[in-house]
Design a protein around this motif. Structure first.
Motif, short mmCIF file in Angstrom:
data_model
loop_
_atom_site.label_atom_id
_atom_site.label_comp_id
_atom_site.label_asym_id
_atom_site.label_seq_id
_atom_site.Cartn_x
_atom_site.Cartn_y
_atom_site.Cartn_z
N TYR A 1 42.21 86.77 30.72
CA TYR A 1 41.12 85.82 30.45
C TYR A 1 39.78 86.55 30.39
O TYR A 1 38.98 86.34 29.48
CB TYR A 1 41.09 84.74 31.53
CG TYR A 1 40.04 83.67 31.28
CD1 TYR A 1 40.39 82.49 30.65
CD2 TYR A 1 38.72 83.86 31.66
CE1 TYR A 1 39.43 81.51 30.40
CE2 TYR A 1 37.75 82.90 31.42
CZ TYR A 1 38.11 81.72 30.79
OH TYR A 1 37.17 80.78 30.54
N LEU B 1 44.06 78.50 25.05
CA LEU B 1 43.28 79.65 24.61
C LEU B 1 44.04 80.51 23.62
O LEU B 1 43.45 81.12 22.73
CB LEU B 1 42.87 80.51 25.81
CG LEU B 1 41.96 79.84 26.82
CD1 LEU B 1 41.73 80.76 28.01
CD2 LEU B 1 40.64 79.46 26.18
N LYS C 1 41.09 79.89 20.77
CA LYS C 1 39.81 79.38 21.27
C LYS C 1 39.16 80.46 22.11
O LYS C 1 39.81 81.04 22.97
CB LYS C 1 40.03 78.11 22.10
CG LYS C 1 38.76 77.47 22.60
CD LYS C 1 39.03 76.13 23.27
CE LYS C 1 39.29 76.30 24.74
NZ LYS C 1 39.49 75.05 25.46
N PRO D 1 37.33 81.86 25.05
CA PRO D 1 37.06 81.36 26.40
C PRO D 1 35.58 81.45 26.73
O PRO D 1 34.86 82.28 26.19
CB PRO D 1 37.87 82.29 27.31
CG PRO D 1 38.21 83.47 26.49
CD PRO D 1 38.07 83.10 25.05
#
Length: 99
Positions: A20, A63, A76, A78
């Motif tokens: 992430y 994501l 997408k 983050p």
């Protein structure tokens, strides 16, 4: 930083957070294909199974999209700071595994 409100309980959650953060650094654009599971696993020193579970976590957060036979794609971008609610829903509950 993400670790300030809840510490990951499982290895796949820790790896998911690392991925992430890597995605948050804008290294990838929406639509880009991420490195294969094998490369991610080797670079982080974990098994492909752990990487797979981490990717499922990111997929549930909407994501990334895992396309069978094609790869993993960023769908997408983050946000820089993971919303506390979203993070805690992924990490701070009794873990029953990726499935």
């Amino acid at each position: 930083m993400i670790e300030t409100f809840t510490k990951p309980k499982r290895l796949y959650q820790e790896i998911g957070l690392k991925l992430y953060e890597e995605l948050s650094d804008s290294r990838f654009s929406v639509g880009d294909r991420l490195p294969p599971e094998r490369e991610i696993a080797e670079s982080l020193g974990v098994s492909r199974a752990v990487v797979r579970e981490a990717l499922i976590m990111l997929e549930l957060m909407e994501l990334v999209e895992v396309r069978k036979g094609s790869g993993i794609y960023l769908i997408k971008q983050p946000t820089e700071n993971l919303p506390e609610k979203e993070f805690e829903s992924s990490v701070d509950k009794d873990d029953v595994g990726a499935f």
